[in-house]
Enzyme design. Sequence first.
Site, PDB file in Angstrom:
ATOM      1  N   LYS A   1       0.835  -1.207   0.000  1.00 51.39           N
ATOM      2  CA  LYS A   1       0.000   0.000   0.000  1.00 51.39           C
ATOM      3  C   LYS A   1       0.869   1.257   0.000  1.00 51.39           C
ATOM      4  O   LYS A   1       0.635   2.199  -0.775  1.00 51.39           O
ATOM      5  CB  LYS A   1      -0.867  -0.035   1.273  1.00 51.39           C
ATOM      6  CG  LYS A   1      -2.139   0.743   1.193  1.00 51.39           C
ATOM      7  CD  LYS A   1      -2.847   0.675   2.539  1.00 51.39           C
ATOM      8  CE  LYS A   1      -4.227   0.136   2.424  1.00 51.39           C
ATOM      9  NZ  LYS A   1      -4.991   0.258   3.667  1.00 51.39           N
TER      10      LYS A   1
ATOM     11  N   CYS B   1     -19.626   0.797   9.136  1.00 50.29           N
ATOM     12  CA  CYS B   1     -19.695   1.671  10.316  1.00 50.29           C
ATOM     13  C   CYS B   1     -20.978   1.492  11.130  1.00 50.29           C
ATOM     14  O   CYS B   1     -20.916   1.249  12.337  1.00 50.29           O
ATOM     15  CB  CYS B   1     -19.582   3.130   9.883  1.00 50.29           C
ATOM     16  SG  CYS B   1     -18.095   3.472   8.970  1.00 50.29           S
TER      17      CYS B   1
HETATM   18  C1  UGA Z   1     -21.759   6.485   7.777  1.00 48.48           C
HETATM   19  C2  UGA Z   1     -22.202   7.902   8.156  1.00 48.48           C
HETATM   20  O1  UGA Z   1     -23.113   8.400   7.170  1.00 48.48           O
HETATM   21  C3  UGA Z   1     -20.989   8.839   8.260  1.00 48.48           C
HETATM   22  O2  UGA Z   1     -21.418  10.122   8.700  1.00 48.48           O
HETATM   23  C4  UGA Z   1     -20.005   8.243   9.283  1.00 48.48           C
HETATM   24  O3  UGA Z   1     -18.841   9.036   9.399  1.00 48.48           O
HETATM   25  C5  UGA Z   1     -19.605   6.853   8.840  1.00 48.48           C
HETATM   26  O4  UGA Z   1     -20.787   6.029   8.728  1.00 48.48           O
HETATM   27  C6  UGA Z   1     -18.664   6.293   9.880  1.00 48.48           C
HETATM   28  O5  UGA Z   1     -19.114   6.040  11.005  1.00 48.48           O
HETATM   29  O6  UGA Z   1     -17.457   6.237   9.636  1.00 48.48           O
HETATM   30  P1  UGA Z   1     -21.146   5.244   5.498  1.00 48.48           P
HETATM   31  O7  UGA Z   1     -21.025   3.980   6.288  1.00 48.48           O
HETATM   32  O8  UGA Z   1     -20.109   5.545   4.488  1.00 48.48           O
HETATM   33  O9  UGA Z   1     -21.200   6.528   6.473  1.00 48.48           O
HETATM   34  O10 UGA Z   1     -22.526   5.123   4.743  1.00 48.48           O
HETATM   35  P2  UGA Z   1     -23.882   5.946   4.540  1.00 48.48           P
HETATM   36  O11 UGA Z   1     -23.801   6.730   3.303  1.00 48.48           O
HETATM   37  O12 UGA Z   1     -24.317   6.639   5.759  1.00 48.48           O
HETATM   38  O13 UGA Z   1     -24.861   4.689   4.286  1.00 48.48           O
HETATM   39  C7  UGA Z   1     -25.045   3.697   5.303  1.00 48.48           C
HETATM   40  C8  UGA Z   1     -26.178   2.768   4.934  1.00 48.48           C
HETATM   41  O14 UGA Z   1     -27.429   3.473   4.939  1.00 48.48           O
HETATM   42  C9  UGA Z   1     -26.046   2.135   3.565  1.00 48.48           C
HETATM   43  O15 UGA Z   1     -26.450   0.792   3.612  1.00 48.48           O
HETATM   44  C10 UGA Z   1     -26.968   2.992   2.711  1.00 48.48           C
HETATM   45  O16 UGA Z   1     -27.451   2.344   1.553  1.00 48.48           O
HETATM   46  C11 UGA Z   1     -28.094   3.276   3.692  1.00 48.48           C
HETATM   47  N1  UGA Z   1     -28.887   4.482   3.361  1.00 48.48           N
HETATM   48  C12 UGA Z   1     -28.314   5.710   3.421  1.00 48.48           C
HETATM   49  C13 UGA Z   1     -30.213   4.327   2.996  1.00 48.48           C
HETATM   50  O17 UGA Z   1     -30.746   3.190   2.947  1.00 48.48           O
HETATM   51  N2  UGA Z   1     -30.955   5.450   2.729  1.00 48.48           N
HETATM   52  C14 UGA Z   1     -30.413   6.694   2.788  1.00 48.48           C
HETATM   53  O18 UGA Z   1     -31.157   7.688   2.571  1.00 48.48           O
HETATM   54  C15 UGA Z   1     -29.058   6.834   3.139  1.00 48.48           C
END
Ligand code: UGA
Length: 443
Positions: free
Chosen positions: A49, A269
Amino acid sequence: MVSAPFESQSVAQAGEVAVIGAGYVGLTSAVCLAHLGHRVVCADVDAYKVAELAAGRPTHHEPGIDGLLRAGLDAGNLRFVLGAAEAVADADVVLLCLPTPMGADGRPDLTALTGVAAAIGPQLRPGAVVVDKSTVPVGTTRVVAECLGRGDVAVVANPEFLREGQAVHDFLHPDRVVIGGEDRDATARVAALYESLGCPVLVTDAVSAEITKYAANAFLVTKLSFANSVAAVCEALGGDAHDVLRGVGYDHRVGHAHLRPGPGWGGSCFPKDVQALLHLAHDAGEPFHLLQAVLDANESHFDRVAERVLALAGDVEGGPVVAAWGLTFKADTDDLRESPALAVLRRVVAGGGRVRVYDPVTTPERLAAFDPDLAVGVVADAYEACTGADVLVVLTEWQEFASVDLTRVASLLRRPHVYDTRGVLDRSELARLGLVARIPESS
Ligand code: UGA
């Protein structure tokens, strides 16, 4: 206390920032801090990496990383080294961006964090500040300080709020920066890293900063499970969940963000952080019943979506053929960890479904390496997945699905059943073609 960005030393005078860990949080932080003008050294234990990154080649897919990586290397204010101890000797501020995976008991495993803290302790410059960016249980800032064994080095919590797939955007356009620590000089020096972003900076104690990260994710999953529960009620009563939730989200007290229904929530997460907060609350004698209900609702939602897929497909000798679009835990990432799509498909397979799946970034080899026991076929084309299928289920919101020719899909499916859990397909076109998500009367 919310304060305006701090008066700080200018970027030119500041010493080096060391970022330990080149994962999606570490690498994003490193390239973005270099972009903001800081001198950055990023360390990882993976020699391959480090070599790739030093040559300007990102080791994971994240929009915007490649350009900032090359720019930092070209400008000479970003470098990569093997091993944390190599990185910290000249650093004023050291950011720990290390994995804290869920341990067997559901609590985060802090081995990487404590191991690195013990290793860098003797190498740190006098007066350096160590910053924990990983999502960690309350009290970890103190544990890190003990592992460092340095009375002259302050430890500060600075949780990240980055979404995979939008990490660079989120780093450079944060809603807020949260910094927790008892030493005002140390928290001010960390705030100075973000000064040019001009966002609110919340300075608090370390425990509050650590809880803020968990509470933020807990709120987001509550919102998501709410949306999915509303979607279930809409499906039962014949309403349109996407319209209903849009109607709800226009209320500025609610907002549209993270209110889109889907097959359940997942990723590397949310599930881990929910478990961790449940344990923290339980251990503190304040069981978080609401969050437990949210977690249970998510598991039930996977069951519900899978049952609906099988009911739509109907009884077919040898098992119905189920076409599925999307495997990653959300669109625009290649990450399969804790993917809701996989959670649903495991249940569909267990219920007798013969699954053929298309995902824009997942090859058969990749899925086999990730989950060798999941008996689904992976095909290279969205239409191929539909050929002769009894139902099509959309599990991830890739934009390319929105431009698929639904007339062709209709001609390929054996039965006209399309269950779009994400609402990415054109609903009027689906209706025009008679592609319904209604369970047939006979089943
Ligand atoms: C999430 C949080 O959004 C971040 O703010 C946080 O920093 C991060 O975790 C972390 O703890 O490090 P992430 O895991 O990248 O980020 O993903 P998201 O975009 O939040 O999506 C999470 C899940 O929710 C996915 O399965 C996504 O498909 C779902 N989701 C999201 C929905 O079903 N509907 C939505 O409107 C948004």
